[in-house]
Motif scaffolding. Sequence first.
Motif, PDB file in Angstrom:
ATOM      1  N   GLY A  94       1.444  -1.347  -0.310  1.00 30.03           N
ATOM      2  CA  GLY A  94      -0.309   0.344   0.179  1.00 30.03           C
ATOM      3  C   GLY A  94       0.848   1.510   0.424  1.00 30.03           C
ATOM      4  N   HIS A  95       1.985   1.168  -0.929  1.00 26.38           N
ATOM      5  CA  HIS A  95       2.712   2.640  -0.586  1.00 26.38           C
ATOM      6  C   HIS A  95       2.216   3.731  -1.410  1.00 26.38           C
ATOM      7  N   SER A  96       2.071   4.677  -1.530  1.00 28.71           N
ATOM      8  CA  SER A  96       0.918   5.759  -1.488  1.00 28.71           C
ATOM      9  C   SER A  96       1.341   6.256  -2.936  1.00 28.71           C
ATOM     10  N   TRP A 170       2.535  14.202   0.853  1.00 32.20           N
ATOM     11  CA  TRP A 170       3.130  15.243   0.800  1.00 32.20           C
ATOM     12  C   TRP A 170       4.807  15.649   1.396  1.00 32.20           C
ATOM     13  N   ALA A 171       5.154  14.025   1.781  1.00 34.63           N
ATOM     14  CA  ALA A 171       6.444  14.648   2.584  1.00 34.63           C
ATOM     15  C   ALA A 171       7.416  13.722   1.608  1.00 34.63           C
ATOM     16  N   ILE A 172       7.552  12.778   0.880  1.00 38.88           N
ATOM     17  CA  ILE A 172       7.782  11.262   0.248  1.00 38.88           C
ATOM     18  C   ILE A 172       8.163  12.574  -0.990  1.00 38.88           C
ATOM     19  N   GLY A 173       9.492  12.059  -0.669  1.00 42.54           N
ATOM     20  CA  GLY A 173      10.908  12.181  -2.037  1.00 42.54           C
ATOM     21  C   GLY A 173      10.286  13.952  -2.423  1.00 42.54           C
ATOM     22  N   THR A 174      10.132  15.125  -1.109  1.00 44.77           N
ATOM     23  CA  THR A 174       9.868  16.412  -1.493  1.00 44.77           C
ATOM     24  C   THR A 174      10.863  17.060  -0.945  1.00 44.77           C
ATOM     25  N   TYR A 210       7.936   6.062  10.749  1.00 42.69           N
ATOM     26  CA  TYR A 210       7.667   6.857   9.834  1.00 42.69           C
ATOM     27  C   TYR A 210       8.934   6.345   8.493  1.00 42.69           C
ATOM     28  N   GLY A 211       8.036   7.657   7.748  1.00 47.08           N
ATOM     29  CA  GLY A 211       8.808   8.230   5.932  1.00 47.08           C
ATOM     30  C   GLY A 211       7.960   9.092   5.225  1.00 47.08           C
ATOM     31  N   GLY A 212       8.885  10.044   5.445  1.00 48.75           N
ATOM     32  CA  GLY A 212       9.191  10.553   4.178  1.00 48.75           C
ATOM     33  C   GLY A 212      10.233  11.427   4.190  1.00 48.75           C
ATOM     34  N   SER A 213      11.137  11.785   3.469  1.00 50.97           N
ATOM     35  CA  SER A 213      12.260  12.763   3.299  1.00 50.97           C
ATOM     36  C   SER A 213      13.653  11.828   4.544  1.00 50.97           C
ATOM     37  N   VAL A 214      12.974  11.328   5.097  1.00 53.47           N
ATOM     38  CA  VAL A 214      14.144  11.297   6.414  1.00 53.47           C
ATOM     39  C   VAL A 214      15.579  10.846   5.308  1.00 53.47           C
ATOM     40  N   LYS A 215      16.267  11.540   5.802  1.00 55.30           N
ATOM     41  CA  LYS A 215      18.224  11.841   5.948  1.00 55.30           C
ATOM     42  C   LYS A 215      18.718  11.274   7.250  1.00 55.30           C
ATOM     43  N   ALA A 231      12.228   4.016  10.602  1.00 57.80           N
ATOM     44  CA  ALA A 231      12.172   4.532  10.011  1.00 57.80           C
ATOM     45  C   ALA A 231      11.796   3.811   8.083  1.00 57.80           C
ATOM     46  N   LEU A 232      10.569   4.397   7.599  1.00 52.51           N
ATOM     47  CA  LEU A 232      10.947   3.494   5.790  1.00 52.51           C
ATOM     48  C   LEU A 232      11.436   5.206   5.126  1.00 52.51           C
ATOM     49  N   VAL A 233      13.066   4.362   4.554  1.00 51.70           N
ATOM     50  CA  VAL A 233      13.273   5.523   3.668  1.00 51.70           C
ATOM     51  C   VAL A 233      13.246   5.196   2.358  1.00 51.70           C
ATOM     52  N   GLY A 234      12.779   6.410   0.974  1.00 58.36           N
ATOM     53  CA  GLY A 234      13.382   5.717   0.292  1.00 58.36           C
ATOM     54  C   GLY A 234      14.634   6.486  -0.152  1.00 58.36           C
ATOM     55  N   GLY A 235      14.671   8.435  -1.256  1.00 57.18           N
ATOM     56  CA  GLY A 235      15.039   8.763  -2.011  1.00 57.18           C
ATOM     57  C   GLY A 235      17.116   8.399  -1.104  1.00 57.18           C
TER      58      GLY A 235
HETATM   59  C1  PEP Z   1       9.278   5.580   0.754  1.00 59.61           C
HETATM   60  O1  PEP Z   1       9.660   5.900  -0.564  1.00 59.61           O
HETATM   61  O2  PEP Z   1       9.004   5.527   1.350  1.00 59.61           O
HETATM   62  C2  PEP Z   1       9.541   7.309   1.108  1.00 59.61           C
HETATM   63  C3  PEP Z   1       9.508   7.647   2.314  1.00 59.61           C
HETATM   64  O3  PEP Z   1      10.613   8.255   0.179  1.00 59.61           O
HETATM   65  P1  PEP Z   1      11.419  10.104   0.135  1.00 59.61           P
HETATM   66  O4  PEP Z   1      12.380   8.978   2.136  1.00 59.61           O
HETATM   67  O5  PEP Z   1      12.372   9.776  -0.455  1.00 59.61           O
HETATM   68  O6  PEP Z   1      10.732  10.595   0.576  1.00 59.61           O
END
Ligand code: PEP
Length: 249
Positions: A94-96, A170-174, A210-215, A231-235
Amino acid sequence: MRRPVIAGNWKMYKTRAETLAFFRDFLPLVESSRHCDIVVAPPFTAIGAAAEAARGTKIAIAGQDLYWQTEGAFTGEVSGKMLAESGCAYVIVGHSERRQYFGETDESVQRKTKAALEAKLTPIVCVGELLAEREGNQTEAVLKRQFDGALTALTPAEFSRILIAYEPVWAIGTGRTATPEIAAEAHRFIRGLAAAQFTHEQGSALRILYGGSVKPDNIKGLMAQAEIDGALVGGASLDAKSFAEIVNY
Ligand code: PEP
């Protein structure tokens, strides 16, 4: 005490060769990290290479999606059993981006979650509101709809085996992260839904990422919140050094 989980979602990035190169750099950087579970979700085609590279380490591999049938005439789809056989222990559901671009619904999330559990995979079920929904004060209503639609059909025993990822769209990849306080508030709300639907103990035991632009530079603040279990981390999971810095927050 909930054990933290740091999971990387590679989305549609990395070939098999790039996956092997990532693990070559990443493994030494997390060799002595024992404080959390580490999960990497490569694209389907690189799962075998990732599983091979992670063999004998504590890093678990995840699929990014699955189909709910075990087999059949479903061109392009992959079952939970196939993911498990390829070396996955987890699967993102169910990823956005699946909801936004591929027609994922709360009902399909429910079916996929059940199928993942049947295949003995740990589902990481994603929920989260759009920007317009947050601005329209709809965040809690959206989270409740997604939780009810996908998760109330689970038995208590099934529910105890899932993870939830709260990912405000609004926080994913932004590059725009929710503040630790905003994330914690949503996590508290989700935990309350779990306690009301199942038991207080099940709500307390649920791990919510939590996921959304975690760095590397914001993970510490997020993990300082008692409500945030990982955290669920994308980029930032695509680069071995930055993902290792997040794991070693
Ligand atoms: C994601 O892909 O679930 C995600 C949170 O991406 P990002 O960390 O790039 O915002």
